[in-house]
Design a protein around this motif. Structure first.
Motif, short mmCIF file in Angstrom:
data_model
loop_
_atom_site.label_atom_id
_atom_site.label_comp_id
_atom_site.label_asym_id
_atom_site.label_seq_id
_atom_site.Cartn_x
_atom_site.Cartn_y
_atom_site.Cartn_z
N ASP A 183 1.21 6.59 -7.02
CA ASP A 183 0.38 7.86 -7.13
C ASP A 183 0.93 9.34 -7.02
O ASP A 183 0.43 10.26 -7.45
N TYR A 184 1.40 9.71 -5.75
CA TYR A 184 1.95 10.71 -5.25
C TYR A 184 2.74 10.68 -6.21
O TYR A 184 2.82 12.86 -7.07
N GLU A 211 0.75 -1.26 0.11
CA GLU A 211 0.29 0.17 -0.56
C GLU A 211 0.76 1.68 -0.30
O GLU A 211 0.52 2.15 -0.81
N LYS A 212 2.12 1.13 0.54
CA LYS A 212 3.01 2.66 0.65
C LYS A 212 3.09 2.34 -0.59
O LYS A 212 3.86 3.97 -1.19
N TYR A 220 1.88 2.54 -3.15
CA TYR A 220 0.58 2.23 -3.86
C TYR A 220 0.65 4.09 -3.91
O TYR A 220 0.47 4.62 -4.92
N ASP A 221 0.90 3.98 -2.85
CA ASP A 221 0.21 5.59 -2.54
C ASP A 221 1.18 6.08 -3.02
O ASP A 221 1.00 7.22 -3.20
N LYS A 222 2.63 5.94 -3.26
CA LYS A 222 3.86 6.37 -3.24
C LYS A 222 4.24 7.11 -5.04
O LYS A 222 4.14 8.42 -5.42
#
Length: 509
Positions: free
Chosen positions: A163-164, A156-157, A159-161
């Protein structure tokens, strides 16, 4: 004690767990769980067997020492197991009560077994033994769920990074944040690598290894695709490349989690739908014909199996990349198999046939299918050697780079078309390699590599198009070089797989 237990890893006195008796079967998927349960199961099995071998359920004096030693070992092992489980429970409050309850049940079951082992019958011991193993398994699975959750959180980390990073428009900000992304990818790689080593199923480990390798390659590609976007923000194709790379990475991350969580989505590969397994099934059917003296039922089963073989053979003969000479030889060999099988079928329905005639007919079928297998493998390895040894890909990449540098868009389009054709041929040969794959892991390795190559081909051609529009751009040049290098590496991995198959079969085309 080790000598006493040698060769006693299972026991007919203890039937396997079954759902019908109140407990689910133990679906052991990691080596850690298996290695934890197996020694205790072996020791309990030893005690039960000694009980079964001893009349009146009493130990002879010659056995007392060993039995007491094993009983003590079981008791100590359970105590240590419970203590370890309780430590895990204290560390993770969310599963604390579940682990404590399971540990308590494990302790009670072990005490019950040790109290009864000298006086109870084997049948009376089965229930507490099953309950002990089931409760221990529950503790191990709960503890294992903590590891799985850590991997999911790491994913998840990432994934989020991703997108960021994809939303950043400043190159300096991107570089500052990318180092953190690299650290997160490294952590995910470490956790999944440890998990891969612990996987009991060869198929799951092979899939995870492939996906981890592709994620590592994709990380480098992602960096260069972002550089193109940030250096040339007005180029839509650059954004498309980055979006495609992000999609590939997210797909790989999700597939790894599906494998680790035993999701049904992770079991969609068709490793059972290949020619090699169909040939094995047909060979087994012929063996059954020999055992049953070629009766009608066994021969009909063999015919069903051969129809599947024939269907897969058509994938070789119908391929546009199969040379005419190879195609003719394969067709003739397959026809020979069918003719021999029809002769056997005729004998199976005859009222007066000698056993020798049936035996000869079965042997002829077996020889024919061996020839067919040999012919298909020979064709596949010869075609692979010719394709991967031609160095066509190197020449195409050199021409594509030269054309892109000069901004010759028409020539770039022409060479791109040739690269697509070359990739199609690689895909076809890869499918044939999958068909003759000797193991599931080999099948997965070839399939996943070929699929990734197909995705990377379009990224390569898109990067060449960007390069042709920005010939003086360092970012565009680097993007193309990274894609080209990765493309060549994947082709090399497929070539290496073909060579390994050739060596394993002791065949030289």
């Amino acid at each position: 004690m080790a000598k006493s237990l040698k060769g006693r890893t299972t026991s007919e006195s203890i039937p396997p767990l079954s759902p019908g008796e109140g407990l689910k079967p133990l679906d052991i998927r990691t080596k850690t769980i298996e290695l934890t349960l197996l020694p205790i199961f072996q020791q309990i099995t030893y005690l039960v067997n000694k009980n079964a071998d001893s009349p009146s359920h009493q130990n002879h004096s010659s056995q007392n020492g060993t039995v007491a030693e094993v009983s003590s070992a079981v008791e100590n092992a359970i105590k240590e197991f419970v203590r370890a489980g309780e430590r895990v429970a204290e560390e993770y409050p969310l599963i604390r009560q579940q682990i404590i309850d399971a540990c308590l049940q494990a302790r009670e079951s072990s005490e019950q077994i040790l109290a009864k082992v000298h006086v109870a019958s084997c049948k009376e011991l089965i229930s507490p033994i099953r309950h002990l193993l089931a409760t221990m398994y529950k503790v191990l699975v709960l503890a294992d769920s903590v590891i799985v959750q850590e991997i999911i959180q790491a994913k998840e980390k990432v994934y989020d990074k991703l997108d960021y990073l994809s939303k950043l428009t400043n190159f300096t900000d991107f570089l500052n944040n990318f180092s953190n992304f690299g650290a997160q990818m490294a952590e995910f790689g470490k956790l999944t690598g440890e998990r891969q080593m612990d996987m009991k199923k060869e198929l799951d480990a092979a899939k995870t290894a492939c996906l981890r390798g592709f994620l590592e390659k994709s990380t480098v590609i992602y960096l260069t695709s972002c550089k193109i976007c940030l250096r040339h923000p007005s180029t839509p194709l650059g954004r498309d490349i980055r979006t495609s790379v992000v999609g590939l990475m997210k797909k790989g991350l999700t597939e790894i989690i599906d494998i680790i969580c035993y999701s049904a989505c992770a079991n969609t590969d068709d490793q059972d739908k290949i020619l090699n397994k169909a040939l094995n099934a047909y060979t087994d059917a012929l063996e059954m014909c020999a055992i049953l003296s070629g009766d009608t039922t066994s021969v009909n089963k063999a015919k069903e199996c051969f129809s599947v073989v024939d269907e897969y053979v058509h994938e070789f003969t119908d391929s546009a990349y199969t040379p005419h000479q190879h195609r003719e030889l394969i067709i003739l060999t397959c026809q020979k198999c069918n003719e021999e099988l029809e002769k056997l079928a005729a004998l199976s329905t005859s009222s007066s046939v000698s056993p020798d005639a049936t035996e000869i007919a079965i042997e002829n079928c077996q020889v024919a299918v061996q020839d067919l297998r040999r012919q298909l493998i020979q064709h596949t390895l010869t075609s692979a050697a010719e394709l991967f040894g031609s160095n066509v890909d190197t020449g195409l990449l050199a021409a594509l780079k030269s054309s892109a540098q000069e901004g010759e868009t028409d020539r770039v389009d022409n060479i791109s078309s040739q690269i697509r054709d070359h990739t199609d041929q690689i895909q076809e040969i890869s499918k044939q390699l999958q068909h003759v794959a000797p193991t599931d892991s080999f099948y997965i390795r070839v399939k996943y590599t070929a699929n990734y190559l197909l995705s990377l081909t379009e990224l390569l051609l898109s990067s060449a198009e960007v390069y042709s529009s920005h010939g003086v751009s360092k970012a565009a040049a680097e993007g193309y070089s990274t894609m080209a290098d990765s493309w060549v590496v994947l082709i090399g991995e497929l070539a290496a797989a073909a060579e390994e198959l050739q060596e394993s079969l002791y065949y030289r085309p």
